[in-house]
Design a protein around this motif. Structure first.
Motif, PDB file in Angstrom:
ATOM      1  N   ASP A 182       0.658  -1.263  -0.145  1.00  0.00           N
ATOM      2  CA  ASP A 182      -0.053   0.036   0.073  1.00  0.00           C
ATOM      3  C   ASP A 182       0.899   1.310   0.187  1.00  0.00           C
ATOM      4  O   ASP A 182       1.779   1.255   0.996  1.00  0.00           O
ATOM      5  N   PRO A 183       0.836   2.039  -1.059  1.00  0.00           N
ATOM      6  CA  PRO A 183       1.596   3.145  -1.061  1.00  0.00           C
ATOM      7  C   PRO A 183       1.588   4.126   0.046  1.00  0.00           C
ATOM      8  O   PRO A 183       2.709   4.912   0.488  1.00  0.00           O
ATOM      9  N   LEU A 184       0.434   4.245   0.703  1.00  0.00           N
ATOM     10  CA  LEU A 184       0.417   5.285   1.701  1.00  0.00           C
ATOM     11  C   LEU A 184       1.091   4.847   3.083  1.00  0.00           C
ATOM     12  O   LEU A 184       1.678   5.808   3.463  1.00  0.00           O
ATOM     13  N   THR A 185       0.678   3.519   3.389  1.00  0.00           N
ATOM     14  CA  THR A 185       1.160   3.123   4.580  1.00  0.00           C
ATOM     15  C   THR A 185       2.247   2.196   4.695  1.00  0.00           C
ATOM     16  O   THR A 185       3.015   1.868   5.707  1.00  0.00           O
ATOM     17  N   GLN A 186       2.694   1.932   3.551  1.00  0.00           N
ATOM     18  CA  GLN A 186       3.940   1.255   3.323  1.00  0.00           C
ATOM     19  C   GLN A 186       3.790  -0.260   3.908  1.00  0.00           C
ATOM     20  O   GLN A 186       4.814  -0.836   4.317  1.00  0.00           O
ATOM     21  N   ILE A 187       2.503  -0.689   4.304  1.00  0.00           N
ATOM     22  CA  ILE A 187       2.414  -2.102   4.592  1.00  0.00           C
ATOM     23  C   ILE A 187       1.580  -2.761   3.329  1.00  0.00           C
ATOM     24  O   ILE A 187       1.640  -2.048   2.483  1.00  0.00           O
ATOM     25  N   ASN A 188       1.305  -4.111   3.665  1.00  0.00           N
ATOM     26  CA  ASN A 188       0.858  -4.889   2.475  1.00  0.00           C
ATOM     27  C   ASN A 188      -0.496  -4.249   2.085  1.00  0.00           C
ATOM     28  O   ASN A 188      -1.320  -3.968   3.158  1.00  0.00           O
ATOM     29  N   ASN A 189      -0.926  -4.395   0.776  1.00  0.00           N
ATOM     30  CA  ASN A 189      -2.258  -4.146   0.459  1.00  0.00           C
ATOM     31  C   ASN A 189      -3.099  -5.318   0.337  1.00  0.00           C
ATOM     32  O   ASN A 189      -2.381  -6.358   0.677  1.00  0.00           O
ATOM     33  N   ARG A 190      -4.341  -5.206  -0.073  1.00  0.00           N
ATOM     34  CA  ARG A 190      -5.361  -6.282  -0.063  1.00  0.00           C
ATOM     35  C   ARG A 190      -4.487  -7.434  -1.007  1.00  0.00           C
ATOM     36  O   ARG A 190      -4.511  -8.781  -0.724  1.00  0.00           O
ATOM     37  N   VAL A 205      -1.850   4.535  12.310  1.00  0.00           N
ATOM     38  CA  VAL A 205      -2.240   3.073  12.842  1.00  0.00           C
ATOM     39  C   VAL A 205      -1.367   1.898  11.966  1.00  0.00           C
ATOM     40  O   VAL A 205      -1.146   1.137  12.851  1.00  0.00           O
ATOM     41  N   ALA A 206      -1.108   2.192  10.849  1.00  0.00           N
ATOM     42  CA  ALA A 206      -0.414   0.913  10.295  1.00  0.00           C
ATOM     43  C   ALA A 206       0.815   0.884  10.881  1.00  0.00           C
ATOM     44  O   ALA A 206       1.325  -0.260  11.155  1.00  0.00           O
ATOM     45  N   ALA A 207       1.917   1.953  11.299  1.00  0.00           N
ATOM     46  CA  ALA A 207       3.050   1.999  11.876  1.00  0.00           C
ATOM     47  C   ALA A 207       2.665   1.383  13.399  1.00  0.00           C
ATOM     48  O   ALA A 207       3.623   0.304  13.691  1.00  0.00           O
ATOM     49  N   THR A 208       1.708   1.729  14.084  1.00  0.00           N
ATOM     50  CA  THR A 208       1.383   1.026  15.310  1.00  0.00           C
ATOM     51  C   THR A 208       1.256  -0.486  15.446  1.00  0.00           C
ATOM     52  O   THR A 208       1.800  -1.436  15.992  1.00  0.00           O
ATOM     53  N   GLU A 268      -9.476   0.134   6.851  1.00  0.00           N
ATOM     54  CA  GLU A 268      -9.539  -1.369   7.569  1.00  0.00           C
ATOM     55  C   GLU A 268      -8.341  -2.119   7.337  1.00  0.00           C
ATOM     56  O   GLU A 268      -7.682  -2.109   6.353  1.00  0.00           O
ATOM     57  N   PHE A 269      -7.888  -2.669   8.448  1.00  0.00           N
ATOM     58  CA  PHE A 269      -6.331  -3.643   8.214  1.00  0.00           C
ATOM     59  C   PHE A 269      -6.662  -4.834   8.859  1.00  0.00           C
ATOM     60  O   PHE A 269      -7.898  -5.170   9.692  1.00  0.00           O
ATOM     61  N   ALA A 270      -5.780  -5.836   8.189  1.00  0.00           N
ATOM     62  CA  ALA A 270      -5.690  -7.093   8.713  1.00  0.00           C
ATOM     63  C   ALA A 270      -4.627  -7.489   9.257  1.00  0.00           C
ATOM     64  O   ALA A 270      -3.291  -6.849   8.882  1.00  0.00           O
ATOM     65  N   ILE A 271      -4.551  -8.631  10.230  1.00  0.00           N
ATOM     66  CA  ILE A 271      -3.279  -8.862  11.175  1.00  0.00           C
ATOM     67  C   ILE A 271      -3.320 -10.590  10.868  1.00  0.00           C
ATOM     68  O   ILE A 271      -4.293 -11.224  11.485  1.00  0.00           O
ATOM     69  N   LEU A 272      -2.228 -11.039  10.237  1.00  0.00           N
ATOM     70  CA  LEU A 272      -2.364 -12.678  10.087  1.00  0.00           C
ATOM     71  C   LEU A 272      -1.310 -13.042  10.766  1.00  0.00           C
ATOM     72  O   LEU A 272      -0.091 -12.677  10.789  1.00  0.00           O
TER      73      LEU A 272
END
Length: 339
Positions: free
Chosen positions: A179-187, A237-240, A258-262
């Motif tokens: 995800d370019p905004l948060t730099q974590i994985n996207n869907r 939120v993504a960083a936390t 919406e965020f997911a944690i696997l």
């Protein structure tokens, strides 16, 4: 991306694309060619709307913005970026074969081999296909070089271009999962990892949990404080969340807020505790605007937690976590519900 434009139309679109690339100070690489050719053709309404909004806001374009536009409005619509690399490989082939034909030496075997390899290049190249084809090309180039041809410099340039394209494909594929905004994985990155992780859990008989989290009243944040503040909240939120996980755990932004944690190899009780710890950490925050010190009020999250059931399909697993999230939302928000 399927193009059936006439020669005249394609030339016009290419000219317009090059003008826009130059006007916005962008590099003339395959990714930008693709974005602005599509824009010039007017066939991708969503892409054009996004670019028009960007232009109307007097915002500049950057490599990051180009990747975001491609991933969201081009690759996601039809095919992966490997199609672009395939086309570039074909151009390199054409250059090598033209170089062979302009010499006084005969390399009929290499020319035939190259044309055979060229025919095997299709838009949907896999990583292994690309590795194999690049290896074949390089072997043929080595053969040509050892034959004492007068076009060694062209062959060396072709080798460099091939290596550059291979690196670019790997990078684009990696970035397409972020995800370019948060730099974590996207869907897309989440779904790819989920599939692999479920397979390992089935094979090894290990536990697997999923947390779905949603920012409460996020629309109110945007409406009250603006989208720039909203974007900063999403990044925070993504960083936390990312700082709260470890090892093979995965954090992803799977929707607007919406965020997911696997959580592979994590028991249900451990997943519930993690969700509660994250919930409390946000509840205790008192966020303020950097420039004014104005309070944003409480930022809270609601959570749904699911424990993977044996032989459950991915869709059902995610749906159960979503249902638990909705239960948290419908019973007061800022809480954790497990199923």
């Amino acid at each position: 991306m399927h193009y059936d434009d006439s020669v005249d139309s394609s030339r016009q679109y290419l000219r317009l694309a090059l003008e826009m690339i130059g006007k916005n100070g962008l590099p003339t690489d395959p990714l930008n060619y693709c974005i602005w050719y599509e824009y010039a053709s007017g066939k991708n309404g969503k892409l054009n709307a996004a670019i028009d909004n960007h232009l109307q806001s007097n915002l500049s374009f950057s490599e990051e913005i180009s990747r975001q536009l491609f991933n969201q409005y081009v690759a996601a619509e039809s095919e992966t970026v490997s199609a672009l690399v395939s086309e570039e490989l074909k151009k390199v082939f054409a250059e090598i074969i033209d170089a062979i034909k302009t010499t006084n030496q005969h390399f009929s075997k290499s020319e035939t081999n190259l044309e055979t390899i060229n025919e095997s290049i299709v838009p949907s190249l896999s990583e292994s296909d690309l590795e194999r084809i690049v290896g074949q090309i390089k072997r043929e180039i080595k053969t040509l070089e050892s034959s004492g041809g007068s076009f060694k410099e062209q062959l060396e340039q072709a080798t460099r271009e091939i290596d550059h394209l291979k690196t670019k494909l790997v990078r684009y594929r990696h970035e397409a999962l972020k995800d370019p905004l948060t730099q974590i994985n996207n869907r897309r990155g989440f779904e790819k990892t989920l599939k692999d992780t479920i397979g390992k859990a089935r094979t090894n008989g290990t536990s697997l949990c999923l947390i779905i989290a949603d920012i409460d009243y996020f629309k109110k944040i945007n409406d009250t404080h603006g989208h720039l503040v909203g974007d900063n909240v999403l990044r925070m939120v993504a960083a936390t969340i990312k700082e709260s996980i470890k090892g093979r755990d995965l954090a992803a932004r799977v929707g607007g807020e919406e965020f997911a944690i696997l959580l592979p190899d994590t028991p249900f009780a451990g997943a519930m505790k993690l969700a509660e710890d994250i919930r409390v950490s946000f509840e205790r925050l008192d966020l303020k605007k950097k420039n004014t010190g104005e309070s944003l009020g409480k930022i809270t999250l609601s959570f749904g937690v699911a424990n993977y059931k044996k032989d459950e399909v991915a869709e059902d697993f995610v749906n159960r976590a979503d249902e638990a999230l909705y239960q948290s939302k419908n019973t007061g928000r800022n809480k954790v519900t497990g199923v």
